[in-house]
Design a protein around this motif. Structure first.
Motif, PDB file in Angstrom:
ATOM      1  N   UNK A   1       0.843  -1.325  -0.115  1.00 26.30           N
ATOM      2  CA  UNK A   1      -0.088  -0.009   0.152  1.00 26.30           C
ATOM      3  C   UNK A   1       0.740   1.435  -0.060  1.00 26.30           C
ATOM      4  N   UNK A   2       0.635   2.173  -0.946  1.00 27.95           N
ATOM      5  CA  UNK A   2       1.326   3.229  -1.032  1.00 27.95           C
ATOM      6  C   UNK A   2       1.068   4.420   0.003  1.00 27.95           C
ATOM      7  N   UNK A   3       1.798   5.390   0.056  1.00 31.94           N
ATOM      8  CA  UNK A   3       1.393   6.429   1.273  1.00 31.94           C
ATOM      9  C   UNK A   3       0.287   7.097   1.026  1.00 31.94           C
ATOM     10  N   UNK A   4      -0.494   7.259  -0.051  1.00 27.88           N
ATOM     11  CA  UNK A   4      -1.654   7.877  -0.304  1.00 27.88           C
ATOM     12  C   UNK A   4      -2.608   6.885   0.266  1.00 27.88           C
ATOM     13  N   UNK A   5      -2.611   5.699   0.008  1.00 26.14           N
ATOM     14  CA  UNK A   5      -3.497   4.653   0.351  1.00 26.14           C
ATOM     15  C   UNK A   5      -3.561   4.654   1.903  1.00 26.14           C
ATOM     16  N   UNK A   6      -2.241   4.717   2.793  1.00 27.43           N
ATOM     17  CA  UNK A   6      -2.436   4.756   3.948  1.00 27.43           C
ATOM     18  C   UNK A   6      -3.025   5.892   4.551  1.00 27.43           C
ATOM     19  N   UNK A   7      -2.691   7.058   4.024  1.00 31.23           N
ATOM     20  CA  UNK A   7      -3.239   8.373   4.507  1.00 31.23           C
ATOM     21  C   UNK A   7      -4.868   8.473   4.240  1.00 31.23           C
ATOM     22  N   UNK A   8      -5.301   7.939   3.027  1.00 27.54           N
ATOM     23  CA  UNK A   8      -6.759   7.963   2.749  1.00 27.54           C
ATOM     24  C   UNK A   8      -7.447   7.184   3.478  1.00 27.54           C
ATOM     25  N   UNK A   9      -6.933   5.869   4.018  1.00 25.40           N
ATOM     26  CA  UNK A   9      -7.830   4.965   4.803  1.00 25.40           C
ATOM     27  C   UNK A   9      -7.277   4.830   6.196  1.00 25.40           C
ATOM     28  N   UNK A  10      -6.225   5.634   6.569  1.00 28.20           N
ATOM     29  CA  UNK A  10      -5.533   5.454   7.925  1.00 28.20           C
ATOM     30  C   UNK A  10      -5.301   3.890   8.293  1.00 28.20           C
ATOM     31  N   UNK A  11      -4.446   3.505   7.439  1.00 32.14           N
ATOM     32  CA  UNK A  11      -4.143   2.115   7.892  1.00 32.14           C
ATOM     33  C   UNK A  11      -2.923   1.899   8.818  1.00 32.14           C
ATOM     34  N   UNK A  12      -2.913   1.022   9.589  1.00 34.25           N
ATOM     35  CA  UNK A  12      -2.004   0.829  10.638  1.00 34.25           C
ATOM     36  C   UNK A  12      -1.314  -0.623  10.205  1.00 34.25           C
ATOM     37  N   UNK A  13      -0.031  -0.903  11.056  1.00 29.42           N
ATOM     38  CA  UNK A  13       0.363  -2.086  10.753  1.00 29.42           C
ATOM     39  C   UNK A  13      -0.576  -3.384  11.161  1.00 29.42           C
ATOM     40  N   UNK A  14      -1.404  -3.248  12.391  1.00 24.54           N
ATOM     41  CA  UNK A  14      -2.288  -3.962  12.503  1.00 24.54           C
ATOM     42  C   UNK A  14      -3.353  -4.577  11.290  1.00 24.54           C
ATOM     43  N   UNK A  15      -3.601  -3.458  10.473  1.00 23.71           N
ATOM     44  CA  UNK A  15      -4.361  -3.864   9.534  1.00 23.71           C
ATOM     45  C   UNK A  15      -3.786  -4.755   8.265  1.00 23.71           C
ATOM     46  N   UNK A  16      -2.589  -5.112   8.436  1.00 24.79           N
ATOM     47  CA  UNK A  16      -2.114  -5.785   7.444  1.00 24.79           C
ATOM     48  C   UNK A  16      -1.815  -7.313   7.857  1.00 24.79           C
TER      49      UNK A  16
ATOM     50  N   UNK B   1      -8.834  -6.166 -16.667  1.00 24.28           N
ATOM     51  CA  UNK B   1      -9.017  -5.253 -15.665  1.00 24.28           C
ATOM     52  C   UNK B   1     -10.548  -4.909 -15.696  1.00 24.28           C
ATOM     53  N   UNK B   2     -11.004  -4.592 -14.246  1.00 24.53           N
ATOM     54  CA  UNK B   2     -12.140  -4.084 -13.986  1.00 24.53           C
ATOM     55  C   UNK B   2     -12.078  -2.910 -13.639  1.00 24.53           C
ATOM     56  N   UNK B   3     -13.081  -1.998 -13.914  1.00 29.79           N
ATOM     57  CA  UNK B   3     -13.184  -0.512 -13.533  1.00 29.79           C
ATOM     58  C   UNK B   3     -14.532  -0.312 -12.621  1.00 29.79           C
ATOM     59  N   UNK B   4     -14.640  -0.080 -11.656  1.00 33.80           N
ATOM     60  CA  UNK B   4     -15.907   0.447 -10.928  1.00 33.80           C
ATOM     61  C   UNK B   4     -16.048   1.789 -10.595  1.00 33.80           C
ATOM     62  N   UNK B   5     -17.105   2.366 -10.842  1.00 38.18           N
ATOM     63  CA  UNK B   5     -17.215   3.565 -10.998  1.00 38.18           C
ATOM     64  C   UNK B   5     -18.402   4.131  -9.872  1.00 38.18           C
ATOM     65  N   UNK B   6     -18.135   5.389  -9.366  1.00 36.93           N
ATOM     66  CA  UNK B   6     -18.941   5.900  -8.314  1.00 36.93           C
ATOM     67  C   UNK B   6     -19.067   5.028  -6.867  1.00 36.93           C
ATOM     68  N   UNK B   7     -17.755   4.627  -6.555  1.00 35.64           N
ATOM     69  CA  UNK B   7     -17.653   3.771  -5.415  1.00 35.64           C
ATOM     70  C   UNK B   7     -17.667   4.870  -4.045  1.00 35.64           C
ATOM     71  N   UNK B   8     -18.816   4.708  -3.441  1.00 36.32           N
ATOM     72  CA  UNK B   8     -18.961   5.831  -2.420  1.00 36.32           C
ATOM     73  C   UNK B   8     -18.341   5.433  -0.863  1.00 36.32           C
ATOM     74  N   UNK B   9     -17.900   6.655  -0.435  1.00 32.75           N
ATOM     75  CA  UNK B   9     -17.386   6.323   0.856  1.00 32.75           C
ATOM     76  C   UNK B   9     -17.758   7.354   1.698  1.00 32.75           C
ATOM     77  N   UNK B  10     -18.790   6.989   2.912  1.00 32.42           N
ATOM     78  CA  UNK B  10     -19.164   8.044   3.585  1.00 32.42           C
ATOM     79  C   UNK B  10     -18.188   8.286   4.854  1.00 32.42           C
ATOM     80  N   UNK B  11     -17.783   9.824   5.053  1.00 31.42           N
ATOM     81  CA  UNK B  11     -16.855  10.068   6.112  1.00 31.42           C
ATOM     82  C   UNK B  11     -17.768  11.114   7.181  1.00 31.42           C
ATOM     83  N   UNK B  12     -16.980  11.442   8.203  1.00 34.23           N
ATOM     84  CA  UNK B  12     -17.626  12.775   8.938  1.00 34.23           C
ATOM     85  C   UNK B  12     -17.620  13.742   8.076  1.00 34.23           C
ATOM     86  N   UNK B  13     -16.757  14.261   7.199  1.00 37.05           N
ATOM     87  CA  UNK B  13     -16.598  15.244   6.364  1.00 37.05           C
ATOM     88  C   UNK B  13     -17.450  15.317   5.048  1.00 37.05           C
TER      89      UNK B  13
END
Length: 459
Positions: free
Chosen positions: A322-337, A365-377
């Motif tokens: 997982x790259x840096x942007x993925x970790x920041x976006x989803x808040x991944x930790x070492x436990x998640x791995x 390859x498969x492309x999924x469109x309009x994948x929604x993620x609800x956040x407090x923001x």
């Protein structure tokens, strides 16, 4: 030591140089050789050939010092004239015959010194195909480890003493007399690329038709000579020729070169290289290793710094990257791995948009469109590309996922949709207002007509 005489001790000395050092001096005139050996021996205060042989065996550096004395003026125009005559009559015509009319002719002078040999070869080529064709077709590489000598070679200017072996008609045709000396033909000179090159360390030239390396191998031990000959084999085309010096003998376990003329030390490619030969091409392995390292570092850096969140999941649904942007976006930790990818938030988002499992995308390859993620923001929208990673046997190793944030685009699209709706509403209001205005206008016209009729009746 007065008058030089051929002795068994001197022959033993030459035999040692030929078989132990790969330097064959047996073709040289004995009187000349003995004078030069004795000059060196006197400087060391050694009084016998047998004593000097013992000194050579115990002092490896002495071999090079001896060669400096023996091989005086090691380069000149058309040195060993008979050899150059053979080259012109037998070898160069074969090279030309193997080519298409406009196909390049590539030559390499390895250990070119001050350039007389590469310029000698250019004269022979120009005589064979013409100066203009030579300028257009011939590609020359002249290399040496000595920068000072290369500087002299680039000048292409020679004293009266240096051009004594050049026939008078060629001297007029290919040289211009100046106050500094005789300058070689400028157009032909420009076909030569001079460069510093270490035969032991640097990669050889490639696709060479004729490789000249005269009285250079004798400066190396047998192991290094064998390595260099493997490199020369690699450098030559299948139809290429190797041109060595008169004092050199090929000592190889395998006949990777076939003698064309032993007297003139001209060889063609023989047996193909084996795996061990290719492995000995350190330059190739190091270069490939460096290239792979650079490529790996580049892709790792590019992936890590990419603004697009990226994941790598193996065939067992384990998160392995997982790259840096993925970790920041989803808040991944070492436990998640430690958990399966489908239990992580990005995995759940994917699962909510498709009933297929990750390992059921083996061929496209498969492309999924309009994948929604609800956040407090607020709500985020992604376009997710799922791509398979296959090995050479088309077996699935895993997948990569790239989450392209489309939130801004989605918001802009929604704003545009709202604006379109508002514009449509306003357009409808405008149409309604316009209709009302038309009705009011019609009423006014009727009222005016009624007033006109009333006035007519009164009158």
């Amino acid at each position: 030591m007065n008058s030089p005489q051929i002795t068994p001790e001197f022959e033993a000395l030459l035999d040692y140089l030929k078989h132990e050092r790969g330097c064959d001096l047996t073709g040289y005139k004995r009187a000349t050789l003995m004078r030069r050996f004795e000059y060196r021996m006197q400087s060391l205060e050694i009084g016998s050939y047998q004593g000097y042989l013992q000194y050579l065996r115990s002092h490896s550096e002495e071999y090079l010092a001896l060669l400096e004395v023996v091989l005086i003026n090691v380069t000149s125009f058309f040195r060993d004239q008979e050899t150059w005559d053979y080259l012109a009559a037998e070898v160069i015509p074969q090279i030309i015959a193997s080519k298409q009319p406009d196909e390049p002719i590539r030559v390499w002078s390895a250990g070119c010194a001050t350039g007389q040999e590469i310029y000698s070869l250019l004269i022979l080529l120009a005589e064979a195909i013409g100066i203009e064709s030579c300028v257009q077709r011939v590609q020359c590489y002249a290399t040496d480890v000595d920068e000072a000598i290369l500087a002299q070679a680039r000048q292409a200017t020679f004293s009266d003493l240096r051009i004594t072996n050049v026939p008078s008609d060629w001297l007029q045709k290919y040289f211009q007399a100046t106050e500094q000396g005789y300058v070689f033909h400028p157009s032909l000179r420009r076909t030569v690329v001079f460069g510093r090159h270490d035969l032991v360390k640097d990669a050889p030239m490639s696709r060479i038709d004729l490789l000249i390396c005269r009285n250079v191998l004798i400066y190396f031990n047998l192991e290094t000579q064998a390595s260099l000959l493997v490199r020369f084999h690699f450098a030559l085309k299948t139809t290429g020729f190797l041109f060595l010096g008169k004092s050199e003998t090929l000592i190889l376990d395998r006949k990777i070169f076939t003698p064309i003329n032993l007297k003139h030390r001209i060889y063609a490619k023989g047996l193909n290289l084996e795996l061990k030969d290719h492995l000995s091409l350190d330059f190739k392995l190091r270069q490939q290793e460096n290239i792979l390292t650079i490529q790996k570092h580049f892709w790792q850096t590019a992936t890590e710094t990419s603004p697009i969140a990226q994941f790598a999941v193996d065939a067992h649904d384990r998160l392995i990257g997982a790259n840096e942007q993925a970790n920041l976006l989803f808040g991944l930790t070492l436990d998640d791995w430690k958990h399966p990818f489908y239990e992580l938030e990005p995995g759940k988002l994917i699962a909510s948009h498709t009933s297929r499992k990750f390992n059921t995308y083996p061929y496209h390859s498969v492309v999924l469109k309009d994948v929604q993620r609800n956040t407090p923001q607020g709500t985020q929208y992604f376009e997710v590309t799922i791509a398979p990673v296959l090995n050479a046997k088309r077996q699935l190793l895993g997948i990569t996922l790239a989450f392209l944030d489309q939130t801004n685009c989605k918001q802009l699209a929604q704003q545009l949709q709202w604006a379109d709706a508002e514009l449509e509403r306003m357009s409808e209001c405008l149409e309604a207002t316009q209709s009302e205005l038309e009705v009011a206008h019609q009423k006014m016209q009727l009222l005016d007509q009624a007033r006109g009729l009333s006035r007519d009746e009164e009158s």
